[in-house]
Scaffold this motif. Structure first.
Motif, short mmCIF file in Angstrom:
data_model
loop_
_atom_site.label_atom_id
_atom_site.label_comp_id
_atom_site.label_asym_id
_atom_site.label_seq_id
_atom_site.Cartn_x
_atom_site.Cartn_y
_atom_site.Cartn_z
N GLY A 15 7.08 3.51 -1.86
CA GLY A 15 6.07 2.57 -1.92
C GLY A 15 4.82 2.51 -0.91
O GLY A 15 4.68 3.29 -0.22
N THR A 16 3.97 1.55 -1.19
CA THR A 16 2.78 1.48 -0.17
C THR A 16 2.70 0.13 0.15
O THR A 16 3.28 -0.71 -0.35
CB THR A 16 1.48 1.80 -1.35
N VAL A 17 1.41 -0.27 0.79
CA VAL A 17 1.10 -1.45 1.46
C VAL A 17 -0.39 -1.60 1.53
O VAL A 17 -1.11 -0.67 1.40
CB VAL A 17 1.84 -1.58 2.94
N LEU A 18 -0.96 -2.74 1.48
CA LEU A 18 -2.30 -3.16 1.52
C LEU A 18 -2.74 -3.90 2.65
O LEU A 18 -2.14 -4.86 2.98
CB LEU A 18 -2.64 -3.66 0.02
N ALA A 19 -3.83 -3.55 3.33
CA ALA A 19 -4.35 -4.29 4.46
C ALA A 19 -5.74 -4.86 4.29
O ALA A 19 -6.45 -3.84 3.62
CB ALA A 19 -4.28 -3.53 5.72
N VAL A 20 -6.07 -5.79 4.20
CA VAL A 20 -7.36 -6.54 4.10
C VAL A 20 -7.87 -7.12 5.17
O VAL A 20 -7.38 -7.75 6.07
CB VAL A 20 -7.43 -7.55 2.87
N ASP A 21 -9.20 -6.71 5.79
CA ASP A 21 -9.83 -7.43 6.98
C ASP A 21 -10.79 -8.13 6.46
O ASP A 21 -11.83 -7.39 5.99
CB ASP A 21 -10.49 -6.23 8.10
N LEU A 22 -10.67 -9.41 6.31
CA LEU A 22 -11.66 -10.48 5.66
C LEU A 22 -12.57 -10.86 6.78
O LEU A 22 -12.49 -12.02 7.18
CB LEU A 22 -10.92 -11.37 4.98
N GLY A 23 -13.32 -9.80 7.16
CA GLY A 23 -14.32 -10.18 8.34
C GLY A 23 -15.48 -11.26 8.05
O GLY A 23 -15.77 -11.57 6.83
N ARG A 25 -18.22 -8.24 6.72
CA ARG A 25 -17.88 -7.03 6.00
C ARG A 25 -16.45 -7.14 5.71
O ARG A 25 -15.60 -7.79 6.61
CB ARG A 25 -18.18 -5.74 6.90
N THR A 26 -15.99 -6.76 4.60
CA THR A 26 -14.59 -6.66 4.39
C THR A 26 -13.97 -5.01 4.29
O THR A 26 -14.68 -4.32 3.65
CB THR A 26 -14.21 -7.24 3.02
N ARG A 27 -13.06 -4.88 4.98
CA ARG A 27 -12.41 -3.53 5.21
C ARG A 27 -11.20 -3.56 4.42
O ARG A 27 -10.39 -4.52 4.82
CB ARG A 27 -12.33 -2.95 6.65
N VAL A 28 -10.81 -2.52 3.51
CA VAL A 28 -9.49 -2.69 2.81
C VAL A 28 -8.80 -1.34 2.97
O VAL A 28 -9.54 -0.32 2.74
CB VAL A 28 -9.64 -3.00 1.18
N ARG A 29 -7.54 -1.37 3.16
CA ARG A 29 -6.79 -0.09 3.25
C ARG A 29 -5.52 0.14 2.57
O ARG A 29 -4.86 -0.94 2.71
CB ARG A 29 -6.36 0.59 4.77
N GLY A 30 -5.25 1.24 1.76
CA GLY A 30 -3.97 1.12 1.33
C GLY A 30 -3.25 2.36 1.85
O GLY A 30 -3.87 3.44 2.11
N CYS A 31 -1.80 2.27 2.15
CA CYS A 31 -1.28 3.17 3.11
C CYS A 31 0.03 3.36 2.52
O CYS A 31 0.72 2.49 1.91
CB CYS A 31 -1.09 2.92 4.54
N ALA A 32 0.66 4.67 2.67
CA ALA A 32 2.16 4.80 2.71
C ALA A 32 2.83 4.13 3.77
O ALA A 32 2.27 3.92 4.74
CB ALA A 32 2.47 6.33 2.41
N LEU A 33 4.01 4.09 3.65
CA LEU A 33 5.07 3.47 4.60
C LEU A 33 5.11 4.26 5.75
O LEU A 33 5.57 3.90 6.99
CB LEU A 33 6.35 3.28 3.91
N ASP A 34 4.68 5.58 5.58
CA ASP A 34 4.53 6.58 6.68
C ASP A 34 3.48 6.52 7.61
O ASP A 34 3.14 7.13 8.65
CB ASP A 34 5.09 8.09 6.46
#
Length: 373
Positions: free
Chosen positions: A73-81, A84-93
């Motif tokens: 699976g994957t995860v989502l990270a959101v920086d609600l600054g 600016r808003t920065r969003v990253r989608g990453c694998a578990l590695d």
């Protein structure tokens, strides 16, 4: 499929390593090679691990190399600054799969864009949202919606884009940046330190024993609430310290000190620091005063925490021009404390949020499987 305890241990090691051979998995997990072989077979059957090639040793032998499978699976990270808003989608590695940056008003669009770029066959395990607010924790440790006007409405506007049924964890943005400094930045290898962010506002991320200290109300490090001013003639006002040290007041002081001979007055803190770096006298004097103010705030941090290390971050705090003045003022007022500039920069918050999301994602996989035992 029910996985064994050894398979769960191997999965955690493989997620941390990215790719690994069975001998390395055995060494890192503290398991025998036959046990690891059986665990890898279980993970492959569940789609949680996959063969990714071979590696040669110095003796000429080859070993199979494994990576996480699509079911991990994957995860989502959101920086609600604040801007600016920065969003990253990453694998578990930890592999970066997708990212987007936009204005805070368009945060939902950035989330949708990132989610659409993630592999369709990989389940989304968890979401971490970094907000500029105190984040209370429920009994399961999941951050609840920010309650104050600082972040609540912005979170609500972004949250409409989050998929239902996926665990969402809220974390303070300064705490996320502190985690990024711990794992990838200026505090790597240091288990106790303070991350002092100075920008539009002020905040402190406190790391003790490699873990963020949140406090009873989730408000540890909320330096804006320090009483200020504190003297015989003036009463402290709520969050007056943040107002005084923040970027808006810094520019106001620059405007008051600016002379016609100094040329065009700086409209942003970036312009102010650039002029100081060029040697402009008024700009240097304003920056020097700001450094002394930050140094006094650092002295308050040192007096309470004695962290040994303070990392300066934020839109103004991370500028290395502040270091000499901060160090001098801290040395004058307190005991020896190392002070360094942030090395993760503006991406610190989303980087820390992604790291936290990955850790929780791995935990989600292993605990979900453990619940079947």
């Amino acid at each position: 499929m029910i996985l064994s305890e050894s398979a769960r241990a191997v999965f955690a090691v493989l997620a941390a390593a990215g790719t690994a051979t069975r001998p390395r998995l055995a060494a890192d997990a503290g398991l025998s090679k036959p046990t690891v072989s059986a665990a890898v077979a279980e993970l492959e059957a569940a789609g949680l691990a996959a063969h990714s090639g071979t590696a040669s040793s110095g003796t000429g032998r080859t070993a199979a190399v494994y990576r996480l499978g699509p079911a991990a699976g994957t995860v989502l990270a959101v920086d609600l600054g604040p801007d600016r808003t920065r969003v990253r989608g990453c694998a578990l590695d930890g592999s970066l799969l997708a990212e987007a940056t936009t204005s805070r008003a368009d945060a939902a669009d950035a989330v949708r864009e990132t989610l659409a770029a993630l592999p369709a066959d990989a389940p989304l395990r968890t979401i971490v949202v970094a907000v500029g607010d105190v984040t209370a924790q429920d009994h399961e440790g999941t951050g609840m919606r920010p309650a104050t006007a600082k972040a609540g409405p912005a979170y609500d506007a972004m949250a409409v884009a989050l998929p239902p049924g996926v665990p969402v964890h809220l974390e303070n943005n300064v705490n996320c940046a502190a985690l990024a400094e711990l794992h990838e930045g200026a505090a790597r290898g240091r288990h106790t330190f303070g991350y002092l962010r100075i920008g539009v506002g002020v905040g402190l991320g406190i790391v003790v024993g490699g873990r963020v200290l949140r406090g009873a109300n989730g408000a540890a490090g909320e330096l804006a609430r320090l009483p200020y001013p504190w003297d015989d003639d003036r009463e402290p006002r709520r969050e007056a310290l943040e107002e005084y040290v923040g970027a808006h007041s810094l520019l106001h002081r620059a405007a008051e000190a600016w002379q016609s001979a100094d040329g065009p007055r700086p409209r942003t803190t970036e312009q102010l620091f650039a002029l100081a770096a060029e040697g402009r006298a008024t700009a240097r004097a304003v920056v020097a005063r700001h450094a002394a103010d930050v140094g006094r705030l650092a002295a308050a941090v040192a007096a309470v925490l004695d962290p040994g290390l303070i990392v300066l971050g934020g839109s103004t705090g991370a500028d290395p021009q502040l270091l000499p003045g901060v160090r001098a003022e801290l040395e004058r007022l307190s005991w020896p404390t190392e002070v360094v500039s942030s090395t993760v920069g503006d991406l610190g918050t989303v980087t820390g949020a992604a790291g936290l999301a990955i850790a929780r994602g791995v935990q989600t996989v292993t605990e979900a499987v453990r619940a079947k035992d």
